[in-house]
Design an enzyme around this catalytic site. Structure first.
Site, PDB file in Angstrom:
ATOM      1  N   LYS A  87       1.123  -1.329  -0.055  1.00  0.00           N
ATOM      2  CA  LYS A  87      -0.114   0.184   0.071  1.00  0.00           C
ATOM      3  C   LYS A  87       0.738   1.163   0.012  1.00  0.00           C
ATOM      4  O   LYS A  87       1.958   1.315   0.888  1.00  0.00           O
ATOM      5  CB  LYS A  87      -0.837   0.282   1.341  1.00  0.00           C
ATOM      6  CG  LYS A  87      -2.074  -1.097   1.425  1.00  0.00           C
ATOM      7  CD  LYS A  87      -3.082  -0.663   1.826  1.00  0.00           C
ATOM      8  CE  LYS A  87      -4.248  -1.642   1.868  1.00  0.00           C
ATOM      9  NZ  LYS A  87      -4.409  -2.212   3.074  1.00  0.00           N
TER      10      LYS A  87
ATOM     11  N   HIS B 144       0.527   6.907   2.553  1.00  0.00           N
ATOM     12  CA  HIS B 144      -0.178   7.943   2.510  1.00  0.00           C
ATOM     13  C   HIS B 144      -0.238   8.779   3.615  1.00  0.00           C
ATOM     14  O   HIS B 144       0.298   8.443   4.706  1.00  0.00           O
ATOM     15  CB  HIS B 144      -1.504   7.697   2.004  1.00  0.00           C
ATOM     16  CG  HIS B 144      -2.177   6.855   2.966  1.00  0.00           C
ATOM     17  ND1 HIS B 144      -3.035   7.367   3.936  1.00  0.00           N
ATOM     18  CD2 HIS B 144      -2.467   5.562   3.001  1.00  0.00           C
ATOM     19  CE1 HIS B 144      -3.384   6.306   4.684  1.00  0.00           C
ATOM     20  NE2 HIS B 144      -3.300   5.213   3.951  1.00  0.00           N
TER      21      HIS B 144
ATOM     22  N   HIS C   9      -0.451   7.748   7.634  1.00  0.00           N
ATOM     23  CA  HIS C   9       0.932   7.354   8.388  1.00  0.00           C
ATOM     24  C   HIS C   9       1.650   8.551   8.722  1.00  0.00           C
ATOM     25  O   HIS C   9       2.708   8.005   9.351  1.00  0.00           O
ATOM     26  CB  HIS C   9       1.577   6.051   7.634  1.00  0.00           C
ATOM     27  CG  HIS C   9       0.572   5.003   7.452  1.00  0.00           C
ATOM     28  ND1 HIS C   9      -0.018   4.438   6.651  1.00  0.00           N
ATOM     29  CD2 HIS C   9       0.698   4.076   8.640  1.00  0.00           C
ATOM     30  CE1 HIS C   9      -0.603   3.291   6.804  1.00  0.00           C
ATOM     31  NE2 HIS C   9      -0.145   3.046   8.034  1.00  0.00           N
TER      32      HIS C   9
HETATM   33  N1  ARG Z   1      -0.389  -1.617  10.076  1.00  0.00           N
HETATM   34  C1  ARG Z   1      -1.340  -1.086  10.903  1.00  0.00           C
HETATM   35  C2  ARG Z   1      -1.982   0.086  10.274  1.00  0.00           C
HETATM   36  O1  ARG Z   1      -1.722   0.598   9.378  1.00  0.00           O
HETATM   37  C3  ARG Z   1      -0.846  -0.264  12.154  1.00  0.00           C
HETATM   38  C4  ARG Z   1      -0.031  -1.239  13.235  1.00  0.00           C
HETATM   39  C5  ARG Z   1      -0.094  -0.618  14.779  1.00  0.00           C
HETATM   40  N2  ARG Z   1       0.785  -1.792  15.423  1.00  0.00           N
HETATM   41  C6  ARG Z   1       0.381  -2.677  15.953  1.00  0.00           C
HETATM   42  N3  ARG Z   1       1.070  -3.477  16.732  1.00  0.00           N
HETATM   43  N4  ARG Z   1      -0.973  -3.082  15.843  1.00  0.00           N
HETATM   44  O2  ARG Z   1      -3.389   0.314  10.437  1.00  0.00           O
END
Ligand code: ARG
Length: 570
Positions: free
Chosen positions: A131, A134, A137
Site C-alpha cells: 500500500k 499516504h 501514516h
Molecule cells: N499497520 C497498521 C495500520 O496501518 C498499524 C499497526 C500498528 N501496530 C500494531 N502493533 N498493531 O493500521
C-alpha cells in the site's frame, strides 16, 4: 540550577520555621508550585490552600506567617497575595546562575537520567505492505520519531519498531494476480501502484470467477508453508514497498531498530492459541475461536477464523509477549490512530487475562486524531490518496519559492528549502495536542511569521547570525544587563525547558516540546526587537550574547526533539 526545586526547598524551610510541630504536610512541595499567569505576580507562586486543613488556619494567614520567616539571597522578595505566596527572583543572580549552568553543557539542557536503566519499545509508522505511504501514516511516523528522541534524551533505552502490516490472504491474492497477469518489470517500475493494480484486477476477475478466490487462498497457504516461490515473490513485494517508504523515512530522518512486522509473528501465534486454550480463555463462536470480553463491556477478541487463520489481534498478542521477552521493556507504546482504540483495549485486556500483569500499566496506546488537508480528509483528496512523498516534495518546492524571494543570495538554497519544507510539515503535525484533529493548510504551515516551523527555524537562524557578528574578545558578562522584563521572560522559559521535556515524556505528548520551543522563539524575538544586542558596553554585550547563545542551543534541541532540522542560515 533548578529554581523550582530551590523555591520548594525554601517553602519547606519557611514551613518548618513557622510551624515547627505541624503534621501531615505534603511531601512534594515543588509539585504544588504554580507559575503566575502574569509575571508581575512573581516567578513562582505557592498556594497555601492545600495546607489549610493540616494547619487549621486560613490560607491568607498561613501565607502571612510563612512570609515572615526565611529568605535567600537568590530570591529578591516574597509577597503575600490572598492565600498565595509569590516569589520574585533576584534577577541578576538568576541570569547569572541560569546562563552559567546552561552554557556549561548547552547540548545537555533538558536531558535527564529519568529513564536510566529502563527500556521503552515504540511501535510507530507500522505501514502496510503493497500500500502507498499516504498521509494517514504521517502522524504516527512523526509522533513516534519525536517520542523516541524525547525518551532517548531522558535517558531511556529505546527500541523503535516498524510493525509492518505484511500478513493476510490479500498477499496470496496479489501473488496469484501477479502470476496470471503480472510482469516483473512493471512491478519494479510501478512499485506499489502496480501491486495495487494487480490486487484490484484480482477483485474484478474474482467477481466473475469465484474459483479465483480459492487460488488466492492457496497462494497464501503457500506463503504460510514456506513455499520458496511464494516466499520469493512475497519478499520482493515487501522490498519494493520498503524501498518507497525508506525514501520518505530518509527525508524525515526517521529510523527503526526493527522491522519485525506481522509476518514475523506467524510462527509465534501457535503458542498464543495454546496458552489461551490452557488458560481456559478460548471460546467457540460459529467455528471461530474468540476470547469473550463481554464482562468488560467489549466485543469479543477474534483469535482464529473458522478456517484456522490468525488475525490482527492474534499477531499483536504474540508481538507483545515477544517484545516483553526480548527487550524486557518497562513500557511499550503503540502510536496508532484513535480508530484503533478498541483494538488496543481488547489487546491489553486479553494479555492481562492471560496473566501478563505488565500489560495493564506498561502497554500504552498513544492515540492521535485525524489529519485533513485544507478542509478535506487527507486520504481522499479528489478521490485519490494524498501521498506523503508528494506532500513533502511540494513542501520543499514551496519553501524554495519563499527562500528565493526572501534570501535570494543564500548559498545552498535547496538544502535549506528541504529542511524548511519538511520542518513545516512535521511542526504542523506536532503543534497541537496529539488527540486533536489536524487541518493542514499550506499558507499556515509555511508562514515565516505565525507559529510555524519556519518561524522557529528562522529565529534559530537569527540567533546564529547575531552570534556570527559578535566580537571575538568579549569580557566577562555583566548580568545586570539582563534584568529587564524581556530578558527575564526569556530566561524563565529557558529555565523551564527541562520540565517541558520531562512532561512530554510523561504524557507522551511531543506538542509540549513544540509549545515550549515556540514560546522561547517568540520571547527571543521580543527581546531582539526591544534591545540592541551588540553595543558599546562590552560586558553588557557579552551578557546578551550569552543569552542569545543559550537560546540558539535550546531552540535547536527543541526542534531536534520534534524531528525538525535547524538550519544556520535561511
Ligand atoms: N499497520 C497498521 C495500520 O496501518 C498499524 C499497526 C500498528 N501496530 C500494531 N502493533 N498493531 O493500521
Amino acid at each position: 540550577m533548578d529554581m523550582k526545586q530551590r523555591i520548594a526547598d525554601l517553602v519547606g524551610d519557611m514551613l518548618r520555621a513557622a510551624f515547627p510541630d505541624a503534621q501531615g504536610l505534603p511531601d512534594d512541595l515543588a509539585a504544588l508550585l504554580e507559575v503566575p499567569p502574569d509575571p508581575a505576580l512573581g516567578d513562582y507562586a505557592f498556594p497555601c490552600f492545600k495546607l489549610s486543613k493540616a494547619l487549621r488556619m486560613g490560607p491568607p494567614m498561613i501565607a502571612q506567617k510563612l512570609a515572615a520567616g526565611g529568605g535567600r539571597p537568590d530570591i529578591a522578595r516574597v509577597e503575600c497575595v490572598g492565600g498565595y505566596l509569590n516569589f520574585f527572583f533576584n534577577r541578576e543572580n538568576f541570569a547569572k546562575e541560569l546562563l552559567s549552568a546552561l552554557l556549561a553543557a548547552p547540548e545537555q539542557w533538558g536531558a535527564s537520567e529519568a529513564g536510566k536503566g529502563k527500556t521503552v519499545c515504540l511501535d510507530y509508522s507500522s505501514i502496510n505492505i503493497a500500500k502507498r505511504f499516504h498521509l494517514g501514516h504521517l502522524s504516527t511516523t512523526v509522533i513516534g520519531n519525536s517520542l523516541k528522541r524525547i525518551y532517548d534524551f531522558q535517558g531511556w533505552h529505546t527500541v523503535s519498531i516498524n510493525h509492518l502490516g505484511d500478513w493476510g490472504t490479500q498477499f496470496g491474492k496479489m501473488i496469484c494476480a501477479y502470476k496470471k497477469w503480472g510482469d516483473r518489470q512493471a512491478v519494479e517500475q510501478g512499485g506499489v501502484d502496480e501491486m495495487t493494480r494487480l490486487y484490484v484486477r484480482f477483485g474484478e476477475e474474482a467477481a466473475k470467477d469465484p474459483a479465483l478466490e480459492d487460488e488466492g487462498r492457496a497462494w497464501f497457504k503457500k506463503i504460510e508453508e514456506g513455499d520458496p516461490e511464494a516466499l520469493e515473490i512475497f519478499q520482493w513485494f515487501k522490498d519494493v514497498t520498503l524501498k518507497d517508504a525508506l525514501r520518505v523515512y530518509d527525508v524525515l530522518d526517521v529510523h527503526f531498530d526493527s522491522y519485525a512486522g506481522e509476518s514475523f509473528y506467524a510462527d509465534k501465534t501457535g503458542r498464543v492459541v495454546r496458552e489461551l486454550e490452557e488458560k481456559g480463555l478460548l471460546k467457540d463462536s460459529d467455528g471461530a475461536k474468540i476470547v469473550d470480553l463481554e464482562a468488560y463491556g467489549m466485543p469479543p477478541c477474534l483469535i482464529l477464523k473458522s478456517d484456522g487463520a490468525t488475525l490482527y489481534h492474534t499477531r499483536d498478542i504474540a508481538a507483545a509477549i515477544y517484545r516483553k521477552e526480548t527487550y524486557q521493556f518497562d513500557q511499550c507504546l503503540y502510536v496508532v490512530a484513535y480508530q484503533q482504540d478498541l483494538h488496543f483495549k481488547q489487546l491489553f485486556k486479553v494479555l492481562e487475562l492471560m496473566g501478563y500483569d505488565w500489560a495493564k500499566d506498561q502497554c500504552k496506546h498513544v492515540s492521535f486524531g485525524m489529519v485533513s488537508y485544507e478542509g478535506q480528509a487527507m486520504a481522499t483528496r479528489k478521490g485519490h490518496v494524498v501521498l506523503l512523498d508528494e506532500l513533502l516534495t511540494r513542501a520543499q518546492e514551496k519553501a524554495l519559492d519563499i527562500i528565493n524571494e526572501k534570501s535570494p543570495n543564500l548559498e545552498n538554497k535547496e538544502e535549506a528549502a528541504r529542511q524548511v519544507g519538511v520542518g513545516a510539515v512535521v511542526y504542523a503535525t506536532l503543534q497541537n495536542n496529539r488527540i486533536k484533529d489536524i487541518d493542514f493548510w499550506w499558507d499556515r504551515a509555511l508562514n515565516f511569521d505565525g507559529e510555524t516551523g519556519p518561524y522557529v527555524q528562522y529565529t534559530h537562524a537569527r540567533c546564529c547570525s547575531v552570534l556570527r557578528k559578535a566580537p571575538a574578545d568579549l569580557p566577562a558578562p555583566d548580568y545586570g544587563a539582563l534584568t529587564d522584563d524581556e530578558s527575564q521572560a526569556l530566561l524563565r522559559l529557558l529555565s523551564r525547558f527541562p520540565e517541558a521535556v520531562a512532561e512530554a515524556a510523561l504524557r507522551n505528548e511531543p506538542s509540549i516540546v513544540t509549545r515550549a520551543t515556540t514560546d522561547i522563539a517568540k520571547a527571543y524575538n521580543k527581546f531582539y526587537y526591544e534591545h540592541r544586542i551588540l553595543d558599546d558596553n562590552a560586558a553588557a554585550t557579552a551578557a546578551r550574547i550569552a543569552l542569545t547563545s543559550a537560546c540558539r542551543q535550546v531552540i535547536k534541541t527543541g526542534l531536534y526533539l520534534i524531528g525538525v532540522h535547524a538550519p544556520e542560515r535561511m
